[in-house]
Design a protein around this motif. Structure first.
Motif, mmCIF file in Angstrom:
data_model
loop_
_atom_site.group_PDB
_atom_site.id
_atom_site.type_symbol
_atom_site.label_atom_id
_atom_site.label_comp_id
_atom_site.label_asym_id
_atom_site.label_seq_id
_atom_site.Cartn_x
_atom_site.Cartn_y
_atom_site.Cartn_z
ATOM 1 N N PHE A 196 0.830 -1.160 0.034
ATOM 2 C CA PHE A 196 -0.004 0.093 0.097
ATOM 3 C C PHE A 196 0.836 1.294 -0.031
ATOM 4 O O PHE A 196 0.463 2.315 -0.780
ATOM 5 N N LYS A 197 1.922 1.225 0.859
ATOM 6 C CA LYS A 197 2.906 2.333 0.802
ATOM 7 C C LYS A 197 3.546 2.830 -0.695
ATOM 8 O O LYS A 197 3.536 3.678 -1.121
ATOM 9 N N GLU A 198 3.870 1.692 -1.054
ATOM 10 C CA GLU A 198 4.447 1.665 -2.604
ATOM 11 C C GLU A 198 3.379 2.265 -3.574
ATOM 12 O O GLU A 198 3.749 2.930 -4.771
ATOM 13 N N HIS A 199 2.231 1.747 -3.374
ATOM 14 C CA HIS A 199 1.102 2.351 -4.376
ATOM 15 C C HIS A 199 1.002 3.442 -4.250
ATOM 16 O O HIS A 199 0.574 4.346 -5.288
ATOM 17 N N LEU A 200 0.834 4.118 -2.909
ATOM 18 C CA LEU A 200 0.654 5.674 -2.542
ATOM 19 C C LEU A 200 1.736 6.226 -3.433
ATOM 20 O O LEU A 200 1.582 7.626 -4.076
ATOM 21 N N GLU A 201 3.150 5.858 -3.251
ATOM 22 C CA GLU A 201 4.308 6.656 -3.755
ATOM 23 C C GLU A 201 4.170 6.517 -5.402
ATOM 24 O O GLU A 201 4.610 7.731 -5.828
ATOM 25 N N LEU A 221 1.807 9.396 -6.646
ATOM 26 C CA LEU A 221 2.042 10.822 -6.310
ATOM 27 C C LEU A 221 3.524 11.040 -6.653
ATOM 28 O O LEU A 221 4.343 11.743 -6.124
ATOM 29 N N GLN A 222 3.727 10.346 -7.650
ATOM 30 C CA GLN A 222 5.511 10.449 -8.025
ATOM 31 C C GLN A 222 5.569 11.709 -8.896
ATOM 32 O O GLN A 222 6.741 12.223 -8.967
ATOM 33 N N ARG A 223 4.468 12.522 -9.351
ATOM 34 C CA ARG A 223 4.565 13.810 -9.882
ATOM 35 C C ARG A 223 4.901 14.768 -9.030
ATOM 36 O O ARG A 223 5.280 15.891 -9.649
ATOM 37 N N TYR A 224 4.643 14.763 -7.623
ATOM 38 C CA TYR A 224 4.731 15.698 -6.650
ATOM 39 C C TYR A 224 6.004 15.861 -5.959
ATOM 40 O O TYR A 224 6.580 14.483 -5.982
ATOM 41 N N PRO A 225 6.349 16.917 -5.362
ATOM 42 C CA PRO A 225 7.726 16.906 -4.565
ATOM 43 C C PRO A 225 7.655 15.555 -3.473
ATOM 44 O O PRO A 225 6.860 15.127 -3.067
ATOM 45 N N GLN A 226 8.964 15.334 -3.296
ATOM 46 C CA GLN A 226 9.006 14.388 -2.197
ATOM 47 C C GLN A 226 8.581 14.878 -0.984
ATOM 48 O O GLN A 226 8.134 13.797 -0.005
ATOM 49 N N LEU A 246 4.645 13.705 3.455
ATOM 50 C CA LEU A 246 3.372 14.262 4.256
ATOM 51 C C LEU A 246 2.257 13.632 4.018
ATOM 52 O O LEU A 246 1.464 13.461 5.205
ATOM 53 N N THR A 247 1.998 13.320 2.796
ATOM 54 C CA THR A 247 0.692 12.529 2.509
ATOM 55 C C THR A 247 0.543 11.202 3.014
ATOM 56 O O THR A 247 -0.432 10.638 3.589
ATOM 57 N N ILE A 248 1.644 10.605 2.908
ATOM 58 C CA ILE A 248 1.894 8.941 3.416
ATOM 59 C C ILE A 248 1.622 9.209 5.084
ATOM 60 O O ILE A 248 1.063 8.296 5.653
ATOM 61 N N LYS A 305 -1.596 7.646 7.142
ATOM 62 C CA LYS A 305 -1.306 6.582 8.079
ATOM 63 C C LYS A 305 -2.178 7.111 9.686
ATOM 64 O O LYS A 305 -2.629 6.128 10.182
ATOM 65 N N ARG A 306 -2.029 8.318 9.566
ATOM 66 C CA ARG A 306 -2.672 8.903 10.942
ATOM 67 C C ARG A 306 -4.172 8.813 10.838
ATOM 68 O O ARG A 306 -4.582 8.435 11.895
ATOM 69 N N VAL A 307 -4.676 9.517 9.789
ATOM 70 C CA VAL A 307 -6.182 9.480 9.744
ATOM 71 C C VAL A 307 -6.842 8.185 9.667
ATOM 72 O O VAL A 307 -7.863 8.156 10.316
ATOM 73 N N ALA A 308 -6.425 7.181 8.858
ATOM 74 C CA ALA A 308 -7.036 5.965 8.451
ATOM 75 C C ALA A 308 -6.592 4.931 9.804
ATOM 76 O O ALA A 308 -6.977 3.786 9.713
ATOM 77 N N LYS A 309 -5.664 5.410 10.579
ATOM 78 C CA LYS A 309 -5.253 4.566 11.714
ATOM 79 C C LYS A 309 -4.965 3.180 10.900
ATOM 80 O O LYS A 309 -4.923 2.144 11.056
ATOM 81 N N LEU A 310 -3.677 3.330 9.971
ATOM 82 C CA LEU A 310 -3.327 2.399 9.219
ATOM 83 C C LEU A 310 -1.898 1.803 9.575
ATOM 84 O O LEU A 310 -1.023 2.674 9.743
ATOM 85 N N ASN A 311 -1.677 0.260 9.438
ATOM 86 C CA ASN A 311 -0.253 -0.055 9.465
ATOM 87 C C ASN A 311 0.087 -0.690 8.152
ATOM 88 O O ASN A 311 -0.501 -1.611 7.781
#
Length: 311
Positions: free
Chosen positions: A156-161, A164-169, A174-176, A180-186
Protein backbone atom coordinates in the motif's frame (compact mmCIF):
# COMPACT_ATOMS: atom_id res chain seq x y z
CA UNK A 1 -24.30 -18.42 21.10
CA UNK A 2 -27.26 -18.20 18.71
CA UNK A 3 -26.79 -15.90 15.70
CA UNK A 4 -28.37 -12.43 15.79
CA UNK A 5 -31.73 -11.98 14.08
CA UNK A 6 -31.31 -11.61 10.33
CA UNK A 7 -32.46 -8.52 8.49
CA UNK A 8 -33.37 -10.24 5.24
CA UNK A 9 -35.54 -8.79 2.51
CA UNK A 10 -36.35 -11.43 -0.09
CA UNK A 11 -37.22 -10.76 -3.72
CA UNK A 12 -35.32 -7.49 -3.74
CA UNK A 13 -35.68 -6.01 -7.24
CA UNK A 14 -33.20 -3.18 -7.46
CA UNK A 15 -31.06 -4.80 -10.13
CA UNK A 16 -30.17 -2.84 -13.22
CA UNK A 17 -30.16 -5.09 -16.24
CA UNK A 18 -30.47 -8.31 -14.19
CA UNK A 19 -33.64 -10.31 -13.76
CA UNK A 20 -32.31 -12.68 -11.11
CA UNK A 21 -33.90 -12.66 -7.69
CA UNK A 22 -31.46 -12.06 -4.86
CA UNK A 23 -31.63 -11.94 -1.08
CA UNK A 24 -30.72 -8.64 0.57
CA UNK A 25 -28.79 -9.16 3.81
CA UNK A 26 -27.59 -6.65 6.42
CA UNK A 27 -24.65 -7.58 8.65
CA UNK A 28 -22.30 -5.87 11.07
CA UNK A 29 -18.66 -5.36 10.16
CA UNK A 30 -15.81 -4.09 12.30
CA UNK A 31 -16.79 -1.57 14.99
CA UNK A 32 -20.46 -2.50 14.45
CA UNK A 33 -20.61 -0.83 11.05
CA UNK A 34 -23.81 -1.79 9.21
CA UNK A 35 -23.05 -3.21 5.77
CA UNK A 36 -25.43 -4.42 3.08
CA UNK A 37 -24.98 -7.27 0.61
CA UNK A 38 -26.88 -9.47 -1.81
CA UNK A 39 -26.81 -13.24 -1.96
CA UNK A 40 -27.51 -15.10 -5.22
CA UNK A 41 -28.09 -18.85 -5.10
CA UNK A 42 -28.48 -21.35 -7.97
CA UNK A 43 -31.33 -23.78 -8.44
CA UNK A 44 -29.00 -26.78 -8.11
CA UNK A 45 -26.31 -25.81 -5.64
CA UNK A 46 -22.88 -27.44 -5.44
CA UNK A 47 -22.45 -26.15 -1.85
CA UNK A 48 -19.74 -23.63 -2.73
CA UNK A 49 -19.70 -19.93 -1.85
CA UNK A 50 -17.88 -17.10 -3.69
CA UNK A 51 -17.40 -13.51 -2.47
CA UNK A 52 -16.96 -10.57 -4.83
CA UNK A 53 -15.14 -7.40 -3.66
CA UNK A 54 -15.33 -4.23 -5.73
CA UNK A 55 -12.62 -1.62 -6.24
CA UNK A 56 -12.22 1.72 -4.46
CA UNK A 57 -14.93 4.31 -5.30
CA UNK A 58 -17.09 1.56 -6.88
CA UNK A 59 -20.01 -0.49 -5.54
CA UNK A 60 -21.52 -3.98 -5.56
CA UNK A 61 -22.93 -3.63 -9.10
CA UNK A 62 -19.51 -4.49 -10.55
CA UNK A 63 -20.12 -8.07 -9.43
CA UNK A 64 -23.30 -8.47 -11.48
CA UNK A 65 -21.23 -9.50 -14.52
CA UNK A 66 -20.24 -12.71 -12.70
CA UNK A 67 -23.63 -13.59 -11.20
CA UNK A 68 -24.99 -15.56 -14.15
CA UNK A 69 -21.67 -17.36 -14.63
CA UNK A 70 -21.50 -18.49 -11.00
CA UNK A 71 -25.13 -19.60 -10.95
CA UNK A 72 -24.65 -21.50 -14.19
CA UNK A 73 -21.97 -23.67 -12.57
CA UNK A 74 -23.88 -24.15 -9.31
CA UNK A 75 -21.97 -21.64 -7.16
CA UNK A 76 -23.53 -19.20 -4.72
CA UNK A 77 -22.16 -15.65 -4.91
CA UNK A 78 -22.34 -12.86 -2.34
CA UNK A 79 -21.73 -9.25 -3.40
CA UNK A 80 -21.80 -6.38 -0.93
CA UNK A 81 -20.89 -2.71 -0.61
CA UNK A 82 -17.71 -2.30 1.37
CA UNK A 83 -17.56 0.27 4.14
CA UNK A 84 -17.94 3.90 3.02
CA UNK A 85 -19.17 2.70 -0.39
CA UNK A 86 -22.67 2.44 -1.83
CA UNK A 87 -25.41 1.87 0.73
CA UNK A 88 -23.11 0.58 3.48
CA UNK A 89 -22.08 2.69 6.43
CA UNK A 90 -18.65 3.66 7.66
CA UNK A 91 -16.39 6.67 7.27
CA UNK A 92 -13.11 5.57 5.69
CA UNK A 93 -12.84 2.81 3.10
CA UNK A 94 -9.07 2.96 2.48
CA UNK A 95 -7.92 0.73 5.35
CA UNK A 96 -7.37 -2.81 3.97
CA UNK A 97 -7.24 -4.25 7.51
CA UNK A 98 -10.74 -3.02 8.36
CA UNK A 99 -12.05 -4.27 5.01
CA UNK A 100 -10.52 -7.69 5.66
CA UNK A 101 -12.26 -7.85 9.04
CA UNK A 102 -15.54 -6.92 7.32
CA UNK A 103 -15.12 -9.80 4.89
CA UNK A 104 -14.49 -12.25 7.72
CA UNK A 105 -17.59 -10.92 9.50
CA UNK A 106 -19.66 -11.41 6.33
CA UNK A 107 -18.56 -15.03 6.02
CA UNK A 108 -19.17 -15.70 9.72
CA UNK A 109 -22.66 -14.19 9.56
CA UNK A 110 -23.68 -16.10 6.43
CA UNK A 111 -22.55 -19.41 7.90
CA UNK A 112 -24.53 -18.66 11.07
CA UNK A 113 -27.58 -17.62 9.08
CA UNK A 114 -27.49 -20.66 6.78
CA UNK A 115 -25.73 -23.50 8.64
CA UNK A 116 -24.61 -26.57 6.70
CA UNK A 117 -25.48 -24.97 3.36
CA UNK A 118 -21.93 -24.55 2.03
CA UNK A 119 -18.58 -26.18 2.52
CA UNK A 120 -15.98 -24.38 4.61
CA UNK A 121 -13.71 -23.71 1.65
CA UNK A 122 -14.71 -20.41 0.02
CA UNK A 123 -13.36 -18.29 -2.84
CA UNK A 124 -12.76 -14.56 -3.29
CA UNK A 125 -12.87 -12.55 -6.53
CA UNK A 126 -11.59 -9.01 -6.02
CA UNK A 127 -10.82 -6.04 -8.21
CA UNK A 128 -8.14 -3.46 -7.34
CA UNK A 129 -8.47 -2.71 -3.63
CA UNK A 130 -10.83 -5.67 -3.30
CA UNK A 131 -8.14 -8.00 -4.65
CA UNK A 132 -5.64 -6.74 -2.05
CA UNK A 133 -8.25 -7.22 0.68
CA UNK A 134 -8.83 -10.77 -0.57
CA UNK A 135 -5.11 -11.57 -0.33
CA UNK A 136 -4.92 -10.14 3.19
CA UNK A 137 -8.01 -12.08 4.31
CA UNK A 138 -6.62 -15.33 2.89
CA UNK A 139 -3.41 -14.74 4.84
CA UNK A 140 -5.41 -14.26 8.05
CA UNK A 141 -8.04 -17.00 7.72
CA UNK A 142 -7.41 -20.31 5.98
CA UNK A 143 -11.03 -20.88 5.02
CA UNK A 144 -10.49 -18.54 2.07
CA UNK A 145 -8.53 -20.93 -0.13
CA UNK A 146 -8.96 -19.43 -3.62
CA UNK A 147 -8.25 -15.78 -4.46
CA UNK A 148 -8.70 -14.30 -7.95
CA UNK A 149 -7.34 -10.74 -7.85
CA UNK A 150 -7.61 -8.23 -10.70
CA UNK A 151 -4.79 -5.67 -10.64
CA UNK A 152 -4.25 -5.67 -6.84
CA UNK A 153 -1.51 -3.66 -5.16
CA UNK A 154 0.91 -5.74 -3.11
CA UNK A 155 2.29 -2.87 -1.01
CA UNK A 156 0.00 0.00 0.00
CA UNK A 157 2.85 2.40 0.74
CA UNK A 158 4.53 1.82 -2.61
CA UNK A 159 1.13 2.18 -4.28
CA UNK A 160 0.69 5.65 -2.77
CA UNK A 161 4.22 6.66 -3.75
CA UNK A 162 3.59 5.57 -7.33
CA UNK A 163 0.34 7.58 -7.47
CA UNK A 164 2.13 10.70 -6.12
CA UNK A 165 5.34 10.43 -8.11
CA UNK A 166 4.61 13.69 -9.98
CA UNK A 167 4.72 15.71 -6.76
CA UNK A 168 7.77 16.76 -4.70
CA UNK A 169 9.15 14.34 -2.15
CA UNK A 170 8.21 16.41 0.90
CA UNK A 171 4.54 16.39 -0.18
CA UNK A 172 4.64 12.62 -0.76
CA UNK A 173 6.06 12.01 2.74
CA UNK A 174 3.47 14.33 4.28
CA UNK A 175 0.61 12.55 2.47
CA UNK A 176 1.82 9.09 3.53
CA UNK A 177 2.06 10.17 7.18
CA UNK A 178 -1.36 11.81 7.10
CA UNK A 179 -3.03 8.77 5.54
CA UNK A 180 -1.42 6.57 8.18
CA UNK A 181 -2.63 8.82 11.01
CA UNK A 182 -6.17 9.52 9.76
CA UNK A 183 -6.97 5.99 8.59
CA UNK A 184 -5.12 4.40 11.55
CA UNK A 185 -3.22 2.34 9.03
CA UNK A 186 -0.28 0.02 9.58
CA UNK A 187 1.56 -0.26 6.27
CA UNK A 188 3.36 -3.43 7.27
CA UNK A 189 0.27 -5.39 8.25
CA UNK A 190 -1.79 -4.12 5.30
CA UNK A 191 0.74 -5.26 2.70
CA UNK A 192 -0.02 -8.62 0.99
CA UNK A 193 3.65 -8.87 -0.02
CA UNK A 194 4.80 -8.82 3.62
CA UNK A 195 2.09 -11.34 4.57
CA UNK A 196 3.03 -13.75 1.77
CA UNK A 197 4.47 -16.33 4.19
CA UNK A 198 0.90 -17.00 5.40
CA UNK A 199 -0.39 -17.72 1.87
CA UNK A 200 1.09 -21.21 1.53
CA UNK A 201 -2.33 -22.86 1.70
CA UNK A 202 -3.98 -20.51 -0.84
CA UNK A 203 -4.46 -20.86 -4.58
CA UNK A 204 -3.93 -17.53 -6.35
CA UNK A 205 -4.76 -16.19 -9.81
CA UNK A 206 -3.50 -12.64 -10.50
CA UNK A 207 -4.52 -10.52 -13.49
CA UNK A 208 -2.31 -7.56 -14.41
CA UNK A 209 -3.37 -4.50 -16.41
CA UNK A 210 -2.00 -4.15 -19.92
CA UNK A 211 0.90 -1.78 -20.51
CA UNK A 212 2.13 -1.74 -16.90
CA UNK A 213 4.94 -3.37 -14.97
CA UNK A 214 2.51 -5.34 -12.79
CA UNK A 215 3.08 -8.60 -14.68
CA UNK A 216 6.76 -8.82 -13.68
CA UNK A 217 5.91 -7.86 -10.08
CA UNK A 218 3.22 -10.55 -9.90
CA UNK A 219 5.58 -13.16 -11.40
CA UNK A 220 8.19 -12.40 -8.73
CA UNK A 221 5.50 -12.56 -6.06
CA UNK A 222 4.32 -15.96 -7.29
CA UNK A 223 7.89 -17.32 -7.31
CA UNK A 224 8.28 -16.36 -3.65
CA UNK A 225 5.21 -18.44 -2.70
CA UNK A 226 5.09 -22.17 -2.10
CA UNK A 227 1.51 -22.53 -3.30
CA UNK A 228 -0.24 -22.60 -6.67
CA UNK A 229 -0.12 -19.17 -8.30
CA UNK A 230 -0.91 -18.16 -11.89
CA UNK A 231 -0.62 -14.81 -13.64
CA UNK A 232 -2.03 -13.38 -16.85
CA UNK A 233 -2.44 -9.98 -18.53
CA UNK A 234 -5.66 -8.13 -19.25
CA UNK A 235 -6.16 -7.01 -22.87
CA UNK A 236 -6.94 -3.42 -21.73
CA UNK A 237 -5.34 -0.87 -19.43
CA UNK A 238 -8.52 -0.11 -17.45
CA UNK A 239 -9.70 -2.67 -14.89
CA UNK A 240 -13.31 -1.43 -14.96
CA UNK A 241 -15.59 -3.90 -16.75
CA UNK A 242 -12.64 -6.30 -16.84
CA UNK A 243 -14.81 -9.38 -17.28
CA UNK A 244 -16.47 -8.05 -20.44
CA UNK A 245 -13.06 -7.20 -21.93
CA UNK A 246 -11.58 -10.66 -21.32
CA UNK A 247 -11.29 -12.93 -24.36
CA UNK A 248 -13.21 -16.20 -24.24
CA UNK A 249 -10.04 -18.26 -23.80
CA UNK A 250 -8.98 -16.36 -20.66
CA UNK A 251 -12.52 -16.61 -19.31
CA UNK A 252 -12.44 -20.38 -19.72
CA UNK A 253 -9.05 -20.56 -17.99
CA UNK A 254 -10.37 -18.52 -15.07
CA UNK A 255 -13.50 -20.64 -14.70
CA UNK A 256 -11.55 -23.90 -14.94
CA UNK A 257 -9.10 -22.69 -12.27
CA UNK A 258 -11.92 -21.70 -9.90
CA UNK A 259 -13.95 -24.90 -10.30
CA UNK A 260 -10.90 -27.15 -10.11
CA UNK A 261 -9.61 -25.61 -6.89
CA UNK A 262 -13.11 -25.80 -5.36
CA UNK A 263 -12.99 -29.57 -6.03
CA UNK A 264 -16.04 -29.70 -8.25
CA UNK A 265 -16.52 -32.83 -10.42
CA UNK A 266 -14.89 -32.54 -13.83
CA UNK A 267 -18.07 -33.46 -15.71
CA UNK A 268 -19.66 -30.18 -14.55
CA UNK A 269 -17.16 -28.09 -16.49
CA UNK A 270 -16.23 -30.58 -19.18
CA UNK A 271 -17.28 -28.19 -21.96
CA UNK A 272 -14.94 -25.52 -20.57
CA UNK A 273 -12.01 -27.94 -20.66
CA UNK A 274 -12.88 -28.98 -24.22
CA UNK A 275 -12.90 -25.33 -25.36
CA UNK A 276 -9.51 -24.76 -23.73
CA UNK A 277 -8.07 -27.84 -25.41
CA UNK A 278 -9.43 -26.84 -28.83
CA UNK A 279 -8.00 -23.35 -28.48
CA UNK A 280 -4.58 -24.72 -27.57
CA UNK A 281 -4.70 -27.04 -30.60
CA UNK A 282 -5.41 -24.07 -32.87
CA UNK A 283 -2.51 -22.17 -31.37
CA UNK A 284 -0.13 -25.09 -31.95
CA UNK A 285 -1.35 -25.42 -35.54
CA UNK A 286 -0.82 -21.73 -36.23
CA UNK A 287 2.65 -21.81 -34.70
CA UNK A 288 3.61 -24.88 -36.72
CA UNK A 289 2.50 -23.26 -39.99
CA UNK A 290 4.33 -20.01 -39.47
CA UNK A 291 7.89 -20.03 -40.77
CA UNK A 292 10.59 -18.75 -38.45
CA UNK A 293 11.98 -15.41 -39.37
CA UNK A 294 15.48 -15.70 -40.80
CA UNK A 295 17.80 -12.92 -41.69
CA UNK A 296 18.56 -12.60 -45.41
CA UNK A 297 21.98 -13.77 -46.41
CA UNK A 298 24.25 -10.92 -47.30
CA UNK A 299 26.58 -11.28 -50.21
CA UNK A 300 30.23 -10.81 -49.41
CA UNK A 301 31.55 -7.50 -50.57
CA UNK A 302 34.06 -7.72 -53.39
CA UNK A 303 36.78 -5.14 -53.17
CA UNK A 304 38.36 -4.12 -56.41
CA UNK A 305 42.11 -3.92 -56.28
CA UNK A 306 43.84 -1.39 -58.42
CA UNK A 307 45.90 -2.85 -61.29
CA UNK A 308 49.61 -2.03 -61.22
CA UNK A 309 50.68 0.46 -63.87
CA UNK A 310 53.14 -0.93 -66.42
CA UNK A 311 56.07 1.15 -67.36
Amino acid sequence: VPPPPAKVHKRDREWRGIRIQGTSIFFEGKKKTLLRGWLFEPYRSQKRLVFYLHDFSRDHRDGYALVRLMLKHGLSIFVYDQRAHGISGGRLGQNPQDLAQDLRAARRYLFQLYPKRWQSKTAIIGEGLGGSVGLLTAAIQRDFRIVIAVSPFLDFKEHLEMKLQRYPQWLVDLTIKRVKRVAKLNYRDSSPYRQSRHLRHSKLFLLAARGSSQKTVYDDFCRSLRSTCQTTTLPVKETAFWWHNLPSYQKDLLVAFLLKELYLPRHLYKRVLIRIRDHEKKLRKILSQTKPLTKPKLRPKVTKTAKPKLR
